[in-house]
Design a protein around this motif. Sequence first.
Motif, PDB file in Angstrom:
ATOM      1  N   SER A 112     -21.025 -65.243 -18.629  1.00 27.07           N
ATOM      2  CA  SER A 112     -22.454 -65.168 -18.943  1.00 27.07           C
ATOM      3  C   SER A 112     -23.179 -66.340 -18.311  1.00 27.07           C
ATOM      4  N   ILE A 113     -24.495 -66.281 -18.370  1.00 30.32           N
ATOM      5  CA  ILE A 113     -25.343 -67.367 -17.893  1.00 30.32           C
ATOM      6  C   ILE A 113     -25.867 -68.120 -19.108  1.00 30.32           C
ATOM      7  N   SER A 114     -25.900 -69.431 -19.021  1.00 28.44           N
ATOM      8  CA  SER A 114     -26.302 -70.250 -20.162  1.00 28.44           C
ATOM      9  C   SER A 114     -27.502 -71.121 -19.807  1.00 28.44           C
ATOM     10  N   HIS A 115     -28.501 -71.073 -20.661  1.00 32.66           N
ATOM     11  CA  HIS A 115     -29.636 -71.994 -20.553  1.00 32.66           C
ATOM     12  C   HIS A 115     -30.061 -72.362 -21.969  1.00 32.66           C
ATOM     13  N   GLU A 116     -31.016 -71.655 -22.544  1.00 32.58           N
ATOM     14  CA  GLU A 116     -31.321 -71.844 -23.960  1.00 32.58           C
ATOM     15  C   GLU A 116     -30.255 -71.196 -24.838  1.00 32.58           C
ATOM     16  N   ARG A 117     -29.620 -70.158 -24.291  1.00 28.71           N
ATOM     17  CA  ARG A 117     -28.508 -69.488 -24.959  1.00 28.71           C
ATOM     18  C   ARG A 117     -27.706 -68.771 -23.889  1.00 28.71           C
TER      19      ARG A 117
END
Length: 467
Positions: free
Chosen positions: A323-328
């Motif tokens: 997955s990609i992660s930033h704020e979640r």
Amino acid sequence: MQDNGRWRMSHSTRRQFIGGTGVAGLGALAGCIGGDGNGNGNGNGNGNGNGNGNGNGNGDVQLPDDITMLHFETDDDRRAGISDLGDRFESETGVEFNQIVSQEGDLPTEITAAVAADNLPNVASLPMSVMHSATDAIEQENATAIIESIGEDRFYDNLLDLVRVPDSDEYYGVPLYTWPQLTIYRPEVFDEMGLPEPRTWDDLLEAAEALHDPDNNQFGIFFGTDNDQYATQCFTGFALSNNARVFSEDGDIIFDSDEMVEALEVYGELAQYTPDGAQDAGGIGPAYDNEHVHLYSGNAFSLFFNSLGLDEGEMMTDGVVDSISHEREATYGELVTLNTMTGQSAGGFEASEQWSEFLIGEPENYIDWCHLQVGGFQPVLEEIPEMDEYQDHGIISSWPEELREETLPNAVQRSERFGFRDGEVFPEIGQITANFLIATAVRDVAQGENARTVAEETAEEMRSRIS
């Protein structure tokens, strides 16, 4: 060379495959519907619960002579594999199995034509977007009964949420298979350059900038920058990781939110490190295989191709991020459902339920189904990835245990869609994606247009489309 475990095409009889695809194939069903539930239908063809029932019904319900499944698996090997499963079903139930094949893009037209002609197939496998556009032709009560019979607790919760009827305990369809969008990279290159695993926005930007050397035909990243479905798939997880959504909780269009503008801006920044021109999924293989890129966004089926050519016992070495992660954390996921269609006799409905439970609920059969397209047919039942029978496959056995039992299941669990939010399904997303509004916004920003202007104009177009 390892056996890739794919089915070989065998001789196709009428039982296995109704000649002709699409509307022509569905037309073969005309006049074959309308059995009275007692095995005394008015036709002997392939319609919904008709013919001279075979007497193997449930209680007083008599099963039809045959059932028909509409699907979009056009590959010869997969069709042959489905025929083999159909033969197995017939040996258990006495109900002959037929299949009709359509191009995926033609499914909405096929179903509309079949409804008008009153000749729907018994069951149909449909992408979630098509399922939501065809709910009037789908028997929800049967889907709910099938899921309950198989066991709700066996499915991934998030996949059941995607097919749940709003404000209801019923389901539109039964999850059949899924595939998540992944970030795939070469660990040896990343280790040599001291780059982190490409999971967060910052990780992706750092890697893309470091890898980018266009003068030497090296590019930082490959992902979708054209106005097509691939761009939507790549961007969905990226945006959702920033809590950027198309719909508010109340169903209002919020594509022009600050979160979406930020996601478009950073995606556009990453796009400067892609090869020249608008990129579509067809470019992944040549770019990655020829080592012009070492980082790309691709769905789980690409792992199949990356595993071809390995020697016996050799493991695939590609790095895979779920997955990609930033704020979640988030990623895009496709879901294909198995749907019982309306207009059948009681016996037809019973046979359709039995086929669905046979195909998905019985592990031996379901594993054979998932092996028809390794990677692309990711299991919807949580128990399957760890089963020895599932892992006993030439390609899957070449994947590291962490990939098989952790990374891919985690990606499935984190799969999301723009048309789903907090347990609520917004079918209006179909009008938006069918007109490639999100993908066009991505392309425009990737080509240098202002992200806020694009987001605002796209939001207005979306409101116009669904009003």
